[in-house]
Design a protein around this motif. Structure first.
Motif, mmCIF file in Angstrom:
data_model
loop_
_atom_site.group_PDB
_atom_site.id
_atom_site.type_symbol
_atom_site.label_atom_id
_atom_site.label_comp_id
_atom_site.label_asym_id
_atom_site.label_seq_id
_atom_site.Cartn_x
_atom_site.Cartn_y
_atom_site.Cartn_z
ATOM 1 N N GLN A 156 -32.618 59.772 -2.134
ATOM 2 C CA GLN A 156 -31.412 59.242 -2.762
ATOM 3 C C GLN A 156 -30.156 59.808 -2.108
ATOM 4 O O GLN A 156 -29.154 59.103 -1.940
ATOM 5 C CB GLN A 156 -31.432 59.568 -4.255
ATOM 6 C CG GLN A 156 -32.496 58.815 -5.033
ATOM 7 C CD GLN A 156 -32.570 59.269 -6.479
ATOM 8 O OE1 GLN A 156 -31.835 60.173 -6.902
ATOM 9 N NE2 GLN A 156 -33.460 58.652 -7.254
ATOM 10 N N GLN A 157 -30.207 61.069 -1.722
ATOM 11 C CA GLN A 157 -29.065 61.684 -1.050
ATOM 12 C C GLN A 157 -28.824 61.039 0.311
ATOM 13 O O GLN A 157 -27.674 60.751 0.682
ATOM 14 C CB GLN A 157 -29.322 63.183 -0.879
ATOM 15 C CG GLN A 157 -28.141 63.959 -0.303
ATOM 16 C CD GLN A 157 -28.474 65.424 -0.124
ATOM 17 O OE1 GLN A 157 -29.537 65.782 0.382
ATOM 18 N NE2 GLN A 157 -27.557 66.288 -0.534
ATOM 19 N N ASP A 158 -29.892 60.771 1.043
ATOM 20 C CA ASP A 158 -29.738 60.154 2.359
ATOM 21 C C ASP A 158 -29.304 58.701 2.263
ATOM 22 O O ASP A 158 -28.666 58.177 3.181
ATOM 23 C CB ASP A 158 -31.049 60.263 3.142
ATOM 24 C CG ASP A 158 -31.305 61.683 3.642
ATOM 25 O OD1 ASP A 158 -30.408 62.535 3.478
ATOM 26 O OD2 ASP A 158 -32.395 61.939 4.185
ATOM 27 N N GLU A 159 -29.663 58.035 1.166
ATOM 28 C CA GLU A 159 -29.237 56.643 0.998
ATOM 29 C C GLU A 159 -27.716 56.532 0.969
ATOM 30 O O GLU A 159 -27.151 55.513 1.378
ATOM 31 C CB GLU A 159 -29.836 56.070 -0.292
ATOM 32 C CG GLU A 159 -31.315 55.755 -0.182
ATOM 33 C CD GLU A 159 -31.898 55.298 -1.506
ATOM 34 O OE1 GLU A 159 -31.188 55.436 -2.540
ATOM 35 O OE2 GLU A 159 -33.042 54.807 -1.513
ATOM 36 N N ILE A 160 -27.054 57.584 0.513
ATOM 37 C CA ILE A 160 -25.590 57.565 0.447
ATOM 38 C C ILE A 160 -24.985 57.495 1.845
ATOM 39 O O ILE A 160 -23.943 56.864 2.057
ATOM 40 C CB ILE A 160 -25.076 58.802 -0.305
ATOM 41 C CG1 ILE A 160 -25.589 58.802 -1.748
ATOM 42 C CG2 ILE A 160 -23.552 58.876 -0.288
ATOM 43 C CD1 ILE A 160 -25.260 60.078 -2.511
ATOM 44 N N THR A 161 -25.648 58.124 2.807
ATOM 45 C CA THR A 161 -25.110 58.163 4.176
ATOM 46 C C THR A 161 -25.728 57.103 5.083
ATOM 47 O O THR A 161 -25.452 57.086 6.278
ATOM 48 C CB THR A 161 -25.330 59.552 4.795
ATOM 49 O OG1 THR A 161 -26.742 59.808 4.892
ATOM 50 C CG2 THR A 161 -24.682 60.633 3.952
ATOM 51 N N ASP A 162 -26.567 56.233 4.537
ATOM 52 C CA ASP A 162 -27.111 55.137 5.352
ATOM 53 C C ASP A 162 -25.964 54.285 5.883
ATOM 54 O O ASP A 162 -25.003 53.980 5.165
ATOM 55 C CB ASP A 162 -28.045 54.257 4.520
ATOM 56 C CG ASP A 162 -29.416 54.884 4.322
ATOM 57 O OD1 ASP A 162 -29.700 55.889 4.982
ATOM 58 O OD2 ASP A 162 -30.181 54.361 3.487
ATOM 59 N N GLY A 163 -26.068 53.880 7.133
ATOM 60 C CA GLY A 163 -25.059 53.018 7.749
ATOM 61 C C GLY A 163 -23.900 53.752 8.368
ATOM 62 O O GLY A 163 -23.023 53.126 8.975
ATOM 63 N N VAL A 164 -23.877 55.089 8.248
ATOM 64 C CA VAL A 164 -22.770 55.874 8.799
ATOM 65 C C VAL A 164 -23.106 56.304 10.225
ATOM 66 O O VAL A 164 -24.225 56.731 10.506
ATOM 67 C CB VAL A 164 -22.495 57.109 7.920
ATOM 68 C CG1 VAL A 164 -21.488 58.039 8.598
ATOM 69 C CG2 VAL A 164 -21.980 56.678 6.553
ATOM 70 N N PHE A 165 -22.127 56.178 11.127
ATOM 71 C CA PHE A 165 -22.317 56.667 12.502
ATOM 72 C C PHE A 165 -20.966 57.105 13.063
ATOM 73 O O PHE A 165 -19.943 56.472 12.802
ATOM 74 C CB PHE A 165 -22.953 55.600 13.402
ATOM 75 C CG PHE A 165 -22.169 54.334 13.521
ATOM 76 C CD1 PHE A 165 -21.340 54.099 14.613
ATOM 77 C CD2 PHE A 165 -22.255 53.355 12.539
ATOM 78 C CE1 PHE A 165 -20.622 52.927 14.734
ATOM 79 C CE2 PHE A 165 -21.533 52.172 12.645
ATOM 80 C CZ PHE A 165 -20.723 51.950 13.741
ATOM 81 N N PRO A 166 -20.947 58.206 13.839
ATOM 82 C CA PRO A 166 -19.689 58.735 14.384
ATOM 83 C C PRO A 166 -19.524 58.421 15.870
ATOM 84 O O PRO A 166 -20.465 58.538 16.660
ATOM 85 C CB PRO A 166 -19.867 60.249 14.181
ATOM 86 C CG PRO A 166 -21.349 60.460 14.317
ATOM 87 C CD PRO A 166 -22.036 59.183 13.920
ATOM 88 N N LEU A 167 -18.329 58.013 16.250
ATOM 89 C CA LEU A 167 -17.988 57.838 17.655
ATOM 90 C C LEU A 167 -16.992 58.920 18.048
ATOM 91 O O LEU A 167 -16.115 59.285 17.261
ATOM 92 C CB LEU A 167 -17.390 56.459 17.909
ATOM 93 C CG LEU A 167 -18.304 55.260 17.649
ATOM 94 C CD1 LEU A 167 -17.598 53.953 17.975
ATOM 95 C CD2 LEU A 167 -19.614 55.367 18.419
ATOM 96 N N ILE A 168 -17.136 59.416 19.277
ATOM 97 C CA ILE A 168 -16.243 60.448 19.785
ATOM 98 C C ILE A 168 -15.534 59.912 21.025
ATOM 99 O O ILE A 168 -16.159 59.271 21.882
ATOM 100 C CB ILE A 168 -17.016 61.751 20.089
ATOM 101 C CG1 ILE A 168 -16.069 62.846 20.574
ATOM 102 C CG2 ILE A 168 -18.152 61.517 21.063
ATOM 103 C CD1 ILE A 168 -16.742 64.222 20.696
ATOM 104 N N THR A 169 -14.230 60.139 21.106
ATOM 105 C CA THR A 169 -13.428 59.629 22.220
ATOM 106 C C THR A 169 -12.247 60.548 22.450
ATOM 107 O O THR A 169 -11.832 61.292 21.551
ATOM 108 C CB THR A 169 -12.927 58.189 21.924
ATOM 109 O OG1 THR A 169 -12.133 57.726 23.012
ATOM 110 C CG2 THR A 169 -12.104 58.151 20.655
ATOM 111 N N ASN A 170 -11.714 60.501 23.664
ATOM 112 C CA ASN A 170 -10.476 61.240 23.948
ATOM 113 C C ASN A 170 -9.257 60.325 23.885
ATOM 114 O O ASN A 170 -8.169 60.719 24.302
ATOM 115 C CB ASN A 170 -10.565 61.930 25.309
ATOM 116 C CG ASN A 170 -10.725 60.945 26.461
ATOM 117 O OD1 ASN A 170 -11.033 59.772 26.256
ATOM 118 N ND2 ASN A 170 -10.520 61.433 27.674
ATOM 119 N N GLN A 171 -9.422 59.134 23.323
ATOM 120 C CA GLN A 171 -8.326 58.183 23.172
ATOM 121 C C GLN A 171 -7.769 58.270 21.750
ATOM 122 O O GLN A 171 -8.242 57.596 20.833
ATOM 123 C CB GLN A 171 -8.814 56.771 23.492
ATOM 124 C CG GLN A 171 -9.285 56.596 24.917
ATOM 125 C CD GLN A 171 -8.222 57.009 25.914
ATOM 126 O OE1 GLN A 171 -7.199 56.341 26.047
ATOM 127 N NE2 GLN A 171 -8.429 58.131 26.600
#
Length: 584
Positions: free
Chosen positions: A431-446
């Motif tokens: 249930q805890q992981d379901e909260i973060t489903d669909g989340v992804f981080p992008l990293i950029t220097n822009q």
């Protein structure tokens, strides 16, 4: 004494193509197909001229120039995907002049000839050849190099390749090592090479490739690749997009310090990822989210909704971190977790059956723990499944001596440990992981680039996945079996040029369609409309086009070409070929 009969010698054919005779007339037929379209692109790319410039000089005994042999192989890979040993038979079906050959040359095209052509290509400076060809292609086809996408795949090989277990100099060139490594084809039983490709955002055109030994990891290749792209582009401010293997401190700092721009995804192993997910799981309403855009299907129904976290965030290196949420990815994450846990439970049930077998090999706790850990690690499900191991002593009685048991037989009591496993899903963790489903981080220097533009740039990364898919399906690259690794390295260069020509054909056709008065063309079977034509379909559409030559005695031969359909005429016109001259 019987006389031995020798095997009849079958003379080589004196005529290629197919031939029919009737009433003193002879009709010869050759396939034309889409060769005129392919040849037009090859001429614009000036590939033969560049090959002649970079290949070692041909000797006097060379019947067919190496450059033409390699171009024949390229046409074969692009159009028919025949095995290399079938190249000569394939070429016999086509009009030789459209292959850049004389009819007498066809009998010399065999697997040995192709192998020697690949040997000579390996001796050339392949990186310099590729750079020179691509520079010309960029100018000729007006390709934009503002955004470049990079990724790698593995090429698997059948055979031991024991003589290629380490890199070795072959003259002035480096022969790669065919080794076991992380297989992206899920074939850990096969040795491999690493194939690294860069494509443009403009049409997904391949503009550079390189290969590496099979045990090389992706994160070590980006700096060298970026340097080569900088030479090609002639500046450093192009946007470099790659997968998470780019996101090492050394790679990002190198590109940033050189004035480069990058976008990549932050690995799940990074501390920033863990901290953000813990915050989100602890209080989902504490973080602000801004809607970016919706993705609609053909019926205008929403299939994905994209949001970005409105709270500014930086990585430990000081680069910009953007946290996105996708409803479609959330569904995929939940489905993937359900599949993983289902498979783990099934494999644990199989293990339990083995533990209870009378002759089980799991006699000590260490083996049971190792088997459980292997299942959880292989399915990456240790977070969601809790396994308990129970042990119990079981008494068994065994005869003290061999033989049939009788009234005086003595028995010895033995105590053996038997093991039983139980498992359950960790519902609170799921249930805890379901909260973060669909989340992804992008990293950029822009730091000034809009969050939506950053996301859309990364979303174009599947362009290169499509090229890899064509690389391994349309061209049937993997698994490969060739005796000499040097020939494999040269063959990968030919495949790169094949991918480039295939993509340029697709790009030219789509641009012509966009500039025309049509929204679609009837390219699919049953004349169904197509708004995004592909090279494969174009090759199929032209497959029936043939050239016929009719001769009657000493009369002047007559030449006929299959009448083009309206769709074929339209495509030929878009490529600058007059329909009445097609294939003549």
């Amino acid at each position: 004494m019987k006389r031995k009969h020798s095997k009849p010698t079958i003379p080589p054919p004196t005529h290629r193509g197919s031939r029919a005779r009737a009433g003193g007339q002879t009709l010869r037929t050759w396939t034309i197909g889409a060769l005129p379209l392919v040849n037009q692109l090859l001429e614009r790319a000036q590939l033969e001229e560049f090959l002649q410039r970079h290949l070692p000089r041909d000797g006097r005994r060379m019947v067919i120039p190496t450059s033409r042999g390699l171009l024949l192989l390229l046409r074969n890979i692009l159009m028919s995907r025949e095995p290399i040993y079938g190249l000569g038979e394939w070429a016999e079906r086509f009009a030789p002049d459209l292959l850049g050959l004389r009819e007498a040359d066809l009998e010399h095209m065999n697997d040995d000839r192709v192998g020697r052509c690949l040997d000579r290509l390996f001796q050339a400076d392949i990186p310099r050849l590729v750079l020179d060809v691509v520079r010309h292609v960029v100018r000729e086809f007006e390709l934009s190099l503002d955004e470049l996408h990079n990724d790698s795949t593995t090429i698997s090989f059948y055979g031991a390749y024991e003589s290629a277990n380490e890199e070795k100099k072959r003259g002035t060139k480096q022969r790669l090592a065919v080794l076991f490594g992380h297989s992206k084809d899920h074939r850990p039983d096969l040795k491999q090479l690493l194939y690294i490709l860069t494509v443009t955002e403009d049409g997904g055109v391949p503009i550079y490739f390189t290969s590496a030994s099979g045990n090389v990891t992706d994160d070590t290749t980006h700096r060298e690749t970026w340097d080569l792209l900088r030479q090609l582009v002639g500046r450093t401010d192009f946007l470099y997009v790659a997968d998470c293997k780019l996101a090492t401190r050394e790679n990002l700092q190198y590109i940033h310090n050189q004035g480069g721009r990058f976008i990549t995804i932050l690995p799940r192993t990074r501390r920033e990822d863990r901290d953000f997910r813990q915050r989100l799981a602890a209080d989902p309403d504490a973080l602000p989210w801004d809607h970016l855009y919706d993705v609609l299907d053909d019926d205008h129904a929403v299939v994905d909704r994209l949001r970005v976290c409105g709270e500014a965030s930086l990585s430990v290196e000081g680069y910009r971190l953007l946290w996105y949420h996708s409803t479609q990815k959330a569904q995929r994450d939940a489905q993937a977790r359900a599949r993983m846990t289902e498979r783990v439970c099934s494999e644990l049930a199989d293990l339990q059956t083995r533990l209870q077998a009378p002759r089980t090999r799991f006699r000590d706790r260490g083996k049971v723990e190792a088997a459980v850990a292997e299942i959880l690690q292989r399915r990456d499900a240790a977070r969601w499944v809790t396994v308990s191991i129970e042990e119990a002593a079981r008494e068994e009685f065994k005869q003290a001596t061999r033989g049939r048991p009788g009234k005086d037989t003595q028995y010895v009591k033995q105590v053996r440990m038997r093991y039983r496993i139980t498992w359950e899903l960790d519902a609170p963790r799921i249930q805890q992981d379901e909260i973060t489903d669909g989340v992804f981080p992008l990293i950029t220097n822009q730091h000034e680039m809009p969050a939506e533009d950053v996301l859309k740039a990364y979303k174009r990364q599947p362009l290169i996945e499509k090229r890899f898919s064509q690389f391994k399906s349309d061209f049937e690259v993997a698994p490969v079996y060739l005796k000499e690794v040097t020939r494999i390295q040269a063959l990968l260069c030919v495949y790169f040029f094949g991918l480039m020509i295939q993509t340029l054909l697709e790009r030219e056709l789509r641009q012509a369609l966009a500039a025309s008065d049509f929204d679609t063309i009837p390219l699919y079977p049953e004349h169904r409309d197509c708004s995004a034509p592909t090279t494969r379909r174009v090759l199929d559409i032209f497959e029936t086009v043939q050239r016929h030559k009719l001769t009657h005695g000493s009369n002047q031969p007559q030449t006929f070409v299959t009448q083009l359909t309206p769709l074929q005429r339209q495509i030929a016109t878009w490529f600058g070929i007059k329909p009445r001259e097609y294939g003549r």
